[in-house]
Motif scaffolding. Structure first.
Motif, short mmCIF file in Angstrom:
data_model
loop_
_atom_site.label_atom_id
_atom_site.label_comp_id
_atom_site.label_asym_id
_atom_site.label_seq_id
_atom_site.Cartn_x
_atom_site.Cartn_y
_atom_site.Cartn_z
N TRP A 23 5.60 12.55 5.46
CA TRP A 23 4.66 12.06 4.45
C TRP A 23 5.26 12.14 3.06
N LYS A 24 6.02 13.21 2.80
CA LYS A 24 6.68 13.33 1.50
C LYS A 24 7.70 12.22 1.31
N GLN A 25 8.44 11.90 2.37
CA GLN A 25 9.42 10.82 2.29
C GLN A 25 8.74 9.48 2.05
N LYS A 26 7.62 9.25 2.74
CA LYS A 26 6.89 8.00 2.56
C LYS A 26 6.33 7.89 1.15
N ALA A 27 5.81 8.98 0.62
CA ALA A 27 5.27 8.97 -0.75
C ALA A 27 6.39 8.72 -1.76
N LYS A 28 7.55 9.33 -1.54
CA LYS A 28 8.68 9.14 -2.44
C LYS A 28 9.16 7.68 -2.41
N LYS A 29 9.20 7.10 -1.21
CA LYS A 29 9.61 5.70 -1.07
C LYS A 29 8.60 4.77 -1.75
N LEU A 30 7.31 5.08 -1.60
CA LEU A 30 6.28 4.27 -2.25
C LEU A 30 6.43 4.31 -3.76
N LYS A 31 6.66 5.50 -4.31
CA LYS A 31 6.87 5.62 -5.77
C LYS A 31 8.07 4.80 -6.21
N SER A 32 9.14 4.86 -5.42
CA SER A 32 10.35 4.11 -5.74
C SER A 32 10.08 2.60 -5.69
N PRO A 40 -12.28 7.77 -9.20
CA PRO A 40 -11.69 9.08 -9.51
C PRO A 40 -11.47 9.93 -8.25
N ASP A 41 -10.38 10.68 -8.26
CA ASP A 41 -10.00 11.48 -7.09
C ASP A 41 -10.99 12.59 -6.75
N PHE A 42 -11.82 13.00 -7.70
CA PHE A 42 -12.77 14.08 -7.40
C PHE A 42 -13.94 13.61 -6.54
N ILE A 43 -14.10 12.30 -6.35
CA ILE A 43 -15.14 11.79 -5.46
C ILE A 43 -14.63 11.94 -4.03
N PRO A 44 -15.34 12.70 -3.20
CA PRO A 44 -14.86 12.96 -1.83
C PRO A 44 -14.57 11.68 -1.06
N VAL A 45 -13.51 11.66 -0.36
CA VAL A 45 -13.02 10.59 0.50
C VAL A 45 -12.71 9.31 -0.28
N TYR A 51 -9.62 9.00 -2.75
CA TYR A 51 -8.24 8.89 -2.28
C TYR A 51 -7.97 7.57 -1.55
N ILE A 52 -8.98 6.74 -1.39
CA ILE A 52 -8.78 5.47 -0.70
C ILE A 52 -7.76 4.61 -1.43
N ASP A 53 -7.86 4.56 -2.76
CA ASP A 53 -6.90 3.74 -3.50
C ASP A 53 -5.48 4.26 -3.33
N ASP A 54 -5.31 5.58 -3.36
CA ASP A 54 -3.98 6.15 -3.23
C ASP A 54 -3.41 5.98 -1.82
N LEU A 55 -4.25 6.03 -0.82
CA LEU A 55 -3.79 5.99 0.57
C LEU A 55 -3.78 4.60 1.19
N LEU A 101 -5.13 1.20 -0.79
CA LEU A 101 -5.00 0.04 -1.69
C LEU A 101 -3.60 -0.11 -2.28
N ILE A 102 -3.04 0.97 -2.79
CA ILE A 102 -1.72 0.87 -3.42
C ILE A 102 -0.63 0.51 -2.40
N PRO A 103 -0.56 1.20 -1.24
CA PRO A 103 0.48 0.79 -0.27
C PRO A 103 0.32 -0.66 0.21
N LEU A 104 -0.92 -1.11 0.44
CA LEU A 104 -1.12 -2.50 0.85
C LEU A 104 -0.73 -3.48 -0.25
N GLY A 105 -1.09 -3.14 -1.49
CA GLY A 105 -0.72 -4.00 -2.62
C GLY A 105 0.79 -4.08 -2.80
N VAL A 106 1.46 -2.94 -2.66
CA VAL A 106 2.92 -2.92 -2.79
C VAL A 106 3.55 -3.76 -1.68
#
Length: 129
Positions: free
Chosen positions: A10-19, A56-61, A64-68, A70-75
């Protein structure tokens, strides 16, 4: 699967997504990009690198939908519509930078969306009173 291996993948995937997001930033600046790819890349990069989230990330579940999702699909979609030569050059540039660029347009867009939502709610409440 051991937990350490799972976390590492997961760390590798997150690092690749950031890149990839940084590479999209450099691709967006490339004059060889078609206008529709530029526009879509700007939206994705602006949102991904924005200091403010739409949900906002403080809203449960939901936070984190955008981070998990929306962003990967958009990329992934942006990479598909960018010419391969442009993306290869952008990835090379992204691998050479040490810090990610700051894109404040994403924050401005998100603040605008929240202002529209709050305005709509206030108008709805006043019409009901």
């Amino acid at each position: 699967m051991p937990q350490a291996v799972w976390k590492e993948s997961w760390k590798q995937k997150a690092k690749k997504l950031k890149s990839e997001v940084v590479a999209l930033y450099f691709a967006w600046k490339d004059p060889r990009m078609p206008w529709y790819a530029k526009l879509f890349s700007l939206i994705i990069v602006g949102y991904a690198l924005s200091p403010i989230d739409l949900i906002p990330d403080f809203i449960p579940v939901l936070g984190y939908i955008d981070d998990l999702i929306l962003i990967p699909l958009g990329v992934a979609l942006a990479i598909k519509i960018i010419p391969p030569v442009v993306m290869a050059d952008a990835r090379k540039k992204a691998s050479e930078v040490q810090t990610k660029p700051k894109v404040w347009i994403g924050a401005v867009i998100i603040i605008g969306v929240w202002i529209l939502i709050v305005t709509a709610v206030v108008l709805f409440i006043f019409k009901k009173l």
